[in-house]
Design a protein around this motif. Structure first.
Motif, PDB file in Angstrom:
ATOM      1  N   ALA A 179       0.848  -1.193   0.000  1.00  0.00           N
ATOM      2  CA  ALA A 179       0.000   0.000   0.000  1.00  0.00           C
ATOM      3  C   ALA A 179       0.883   1.242   0.000  1.00  0.00           C
ATOM      4  O   ALA A 179       1.982   1.239   0.577  1.00  0.00           O
ATOM      5  N   PHE A 180       0.395   2.297  -0.652  1.00  0.00           N
ATOM      6  CA  PHE A 180       1.154   3.535  -0.778  1.00  0.00           C
ATOM      7  C   PHE A 180       0.292   4.697  -0.326  1.00  0.00           C
ATOM      8  O   PHE A 180      -0.887   4.790  -0.661  1.00  0.00           O
ATOM      9  N   SER A 181       0.895   5.609   0.432  1.00  0.00           N
ATOM     10  CA  SER A 181       0.152   6.743   0.964  1.00  0.00           C
ATOM     11  C   SER A 181      -0.105   7.808  -0.089  1.00  0.00           C
ATOM     12  O   SER A 181      -0.958   8.682   0.110  1.00  0.00           O
ATOM     13  N   ASP A 182       0.608   7.745  -1.214  1.00  0.00           N
ATOM     14  CA  ASP A 182       0.480   8.770  -2.244  1.00  0.00           C
ATOM     15  C   ASP A 182       0.224   8.184  -3.634  1.00  0.00           C
ATOM     16  O   ASP A 182       0.561   8.783  -4.643  1.00  0.00           O
ATOM     17  N   HIS A 183      -0.380   6.974  -3.669  1.00  0.00           N
ATOM     18  CA  HIS A 183      -0.733   6.365  -4.956  1.00  0.00           C
ATOM     19  C   HIS A 183      -1.875   5.389  -4.729  1.00  0.00           C
ATOM     20  O   HIS A 183      -1.909   4.700  -3.703  1.00  0.00           O
ATOM     21  N   PRO A 184      -2.823   5.322  -5.689  1.00  0.00           N
ATOM     22  CA  PRO A 184      -3.964   4.421  -5.506  1.00  0.00           C
ATOM     23  C   PRO A 184      -3.554   2.958  -5.390  1.00  0.00           C
ATOM     24  O   PRO A 184      -2.459   2.551  -5.796  1.00  0.00           O
ATOM     25  N   SER A 185      -4.450   2.153  -4.843  1.00  0.00           N
ATOM     26  CA  SER A 185      -4.221   0.716  -4.722  1.00  0.00           C
ATOM     27  C   SER A 185      -4.273   0.062  -6.104  1.00  0.00           C
ATOM     28  O   SER A 185      -4.669   0.673  -7.087  1.00  0.00           O
ATOM     29  N   GLY A 186      -3.871  -1.192  -6.151  1.00  0.00           N
ATOM     30  CA  GLY A 186      -3.896  -1.933  -7.403  1.00  0.00           C
ATOM     31  C   GLY A 186      -2.527  -2.385  -7.864  1.00  0.00           C
ATOM     32  O   GLY A 186      -2.414  -3.142  -8.836  1.00  0.00           O
ATOM     33  N   PHE A 187      -1.475  -1.949  -7.171  1.00  0.00           N
ATOM     34  CA  PHE A 187      -0.106  -2.354  -7.494  1.00  0.00           C
ATOM     35  C   PHE A 187       0.650  -2.661  -6.202  1.00  0.00           C
ATOM     36  O   PHE A 187       0.292  -2.173  -5.127  1.00  0.00           O
ATOM     37  N   ARG A 188       1.699  -3.459  -6.336  1.00  0.00           N
ATOM     38  CA  ARG A 188       2.624  -3.727  -5.248  1.00  0.00           C
ATOM     39  C   ARG A 188       4.048  -3.450  -5.740  1.00  0.00           C
ATOM     40  O   ARG A 188       4.285  -3.358  -6.950  1.00  0.00           O
ATOM     41  N   ILE A 189       4.983  -3.337  -4.825  1.00  0.00           N
ATOM     42  CA  ILE A 189       6.393  -3.136  -5.174  1.00  0.00           C
ATOM     43  C   ILE A 189       7.241  -4.109  -4.373  1.00  0.00           C
ATOM     44  O   ILE A 189       7.068  -4.249  -3.158  1.00  0.00           O
ATOM     45  N   LEU A 190       8.160  -4.788  -5.060  1.00  0.00           N
ATOM     46  CA  LEU A 190       9.147  -5.648  -4.409  1.00  0.00           C
ATOM     47  C   LEU A 190      10.483  -4.935  -4.433  1.00  0.00           C
ATOM     48  O   LEU A 190      11.025  -4.638  -5.504  1.00  0.00           O
ATOM     49  N   GLY A 191      11.024  -4.635  -3.253  1.00  0.00           N
ATOM     50  CA  GLY A 191      12.331  -3.993  -3.162  1.00  0.00           C
ATOM     51  C   GLY A 191      13.442  -5.011  -2.969  1.00  0.00           C
ATOM     52  O   GLY A 191      13.209  -6.126  -2.499  1.00  0.00           O
ATOM     53  N   ALA A 192      14.648  -4.640  -3.354  1.00  0.00           N
ATOM     54  CA  ALA A 192      15.846  -5.475  -3.173  1.00  0.00           C
ATOM     55  C   ALA A 192      15.652  -6.898  -3.679  1.00  0.00           C
ATOM     56  O   ALA A 192      15.958  -7.863  -2.974  1.00  0.00           O
ATOM     57  N   PRO A 193      15.161  -7.079  -4.910  1.00  0.00           N
ATOM     58  CA  PRO A 193      14.849  -8.437  -5.394  1.00  0.00           C
ATOM     59  C   PRO A 193      16.054  -9.346  -5.555  1.00  0.00           C
ATOM     60  O   PRO A 193      15.926 -10.565  -5.469  1.00  0.00           O
TER      61      PRO A 193
END
Length: 493
Positions: free
Chosen positions: A51-65
């Motif tokens: 979840a992002f405080s400054d972008h709508p839902s519907g996507f996720r982000i994987l960091g440091a893959p």
């Protein structure tokens, strides 16, 4: 079972304790990048942002893959798992697996009829890159970067060469991106071939692909070699691709997000700076770079965007670029008839060091008598290759040293390297302009001086090496085994 998409990879990492789910809303404006950077620097599990405080839902982000882990004995678990190797594989294990695959025949990709990324498709006027969760990663970055871990697909106009690569791409607006397109890099070569016939280069950007793909995209293979076939040889199976909707290309079918369009070398915008692999946000003036114009965006439901926060080691430039580079160089050195045990780019050196180890009988195996002559041949071989263009400093050691053990490497370099004897110096050699210490004139010319540090024993010693005063080397094998077996009996954990 092979890991053929990003979601399978995430679940595999979860079972290995390498995923941290983050349910709390996170800002795309620096907060997300700061979390990824701290994970990189502490070896924490890969963060999966939901979840992002400054972008709508519907996507996720994987960091440091493809980052490093703090798990004991499993620092490279994400790299190994990505490449289908055991999770406790060492750096030398991974380098040998990649280098060995280079002598196998390629296994070309297969085209499938459809892919999950086409669950949502936008073309033409409906294209809007701002619908994607594009982060501002570093304080000092010149913009938001969409591509940090994606596969750029490009093909020469005659269809003879299909290149897969990684290069940063900055968001310009809803329909344009920009990034470094260096003429000596493969995507730059393909783009020039299109410009020579007066046309922009069709491209596809596949984000969130199966985990092995970024590692072949980061590997400095020779010109005109298809990365997809080489990856097939490494994995022992063909990669699945799917036809794009608006350009005549096939992209990895595993993509979470697929972006299509054309690269225009004759159109430019300001791009950068961006925090990079050397560990700095460059101080140079902002450059003008070519423009990628987007004609289609497709993505899966609840799509996952992978994000790399480049910078101080260890991050994905050092794993997905450095490790395959070492494997390519190891293959090239052996092909040149040099007796080389292994090659390794120490992760903490941020692609600025390459270590080459040789057996004590290298003279008999190579026919070379002097250590300086050996270093000169090693340097000439490395610096003539695409992989060697990045490396400015090579360290040559006997193979009693494990170059993947940073503590051991520092000790060996400090105690075996003569301050000024035996080294091989090279003037005006091709260099990557992002090397941290280059002067402006060197960046402009794309050339600098390079060195091979001779850390081999004096030639007068022959094959004799001093006994190392260490646990592993300084005692008979039976004593080493006995101490290991009785360690708990002594009261140690």
């Amino acid at each position: 079972m092979p890991l053929t998409d990003l979601r399978q990879y995430i679940e595999a990492l979860r079972s290995l304790g390498e995923i941290q789910d983050i349910d709390a809303p996170v800002s795309l404006n620096l907060e997300l990048g700061a979390i990824i950077r701290r994970c990189n620097e502490t070896g924490a599990p890969a963060p999966l942002f939901k979840a992002f405080s400054d972008h709508p839902s519907g996507f996720r982000i994987l960091g440091a893959p493809g980052g490093a882990s703090r798990q004991a004995g499993r620092q490279l678990v994400r790299v190994a798992t990505s490449l289908g190797l055991p999770p406790n594989s060492t750096g030398q294990d991974i380098v040998e697996a990649i280098a060995g695959s280079l002598d196998l025949p390629p296994i070309d990709p297969v085209i499938v009829d459809d892919a999950p990324c086409f669950e949502n498709v936008r073309t033409g006027d409906d294209v809007d890159l701002n619908l994607l969760p594009v982060p501002l990663i570093h304080h000092g970055d010149g913009g938001r970067y969409l591509n940090t871990w994606g596969c750029i697909v490009a093909r020469t106009p005659d269809g003879s060469w299909t290149n897969w690569s990684i290069a940063r791409m900055m968001l310009v607006d809803g329909k344009r991106m920009s990034g470094i397109v260096a003429p000596q890099q493969h995507v730059g070569m393909v783009a020039k071939a299109w410009a020579d016939i007066g046309k922009p280069m069709p491209f596809a950007l596949a984000l969130g692909v199966e985990p092995a793909i970024p590692f072949i995209c980061g590997m400095p293979l020779p010109d005109y070699v298809n990365e997809s076939g080489r990856l097939g040889a490494l994995l022992g199976r063909p990669i699945k691709t799917v036809r794009c909707r608006t350009v005549d290309l096939e992209a990895p079918a595993s993509a979470e997000i697929l972006i299509e369009g054309h690269l225009h070398l004759d159109e430019s915008v300001q791009e950068g700076p961006m925090g990079e692999f050397a560990g700095y946000v460059p101080l140079e003036p902002v450059m003008r770079r070519p423009v990628y114009r987007v004609s289609a965006i497709s993505h899966r439901d609840d799509a996952i965007l992978p994000v790399v926060a480049a910078g101080e080691p260890v991050e994905e430039n050092h794993t997905a670029w450095g490790i395959p580079s070492a494997a390519q160089i190891l293959h090239d050195l052996r092909a040149a008839g040099l007796a080389v045990t292994t090659a390794w780019m120490p992760l903490q050196a941020a692609l600025h060091w390459l270590v080459v180890t040789v057996p004590r009988d290298w003279r008999r195996r190579t026919g070379i008598e002097e250590s300086k002559a050996l270093c000169e041949k090693i340097g000439k071989t490395i610096f003539a290759t695409k992989a060697g263009a990045v490396v400015p400093k090579v360290i040559v050691l006997n193979d009693d040293v494990d170059p993947t053990d940073t503590d051991e490497l520092v000790w060996a370099f400090a105690t075996r390297c003569h301050p000024f004897l035996g080294h091989a110096n090279f003037d005006h050699i091709d260099a990557a302009p992002l090397l941290a210490y280059l002067r402006t004139s060197e960046k402009v010319s794309g050339a600098t001086g390079k060195i091979v540090y001779n850390c081999l024993p004096p030639d007068e010693w022959g094959e004799i090496l001093p006994i190392r005063a260490s646990f592993r080397h300084g005692f008979p094998p039976e004593i080493v085994d006995r101490v290991k077996q009785r360690w708990g009996e002594y009261g140690f954990r």
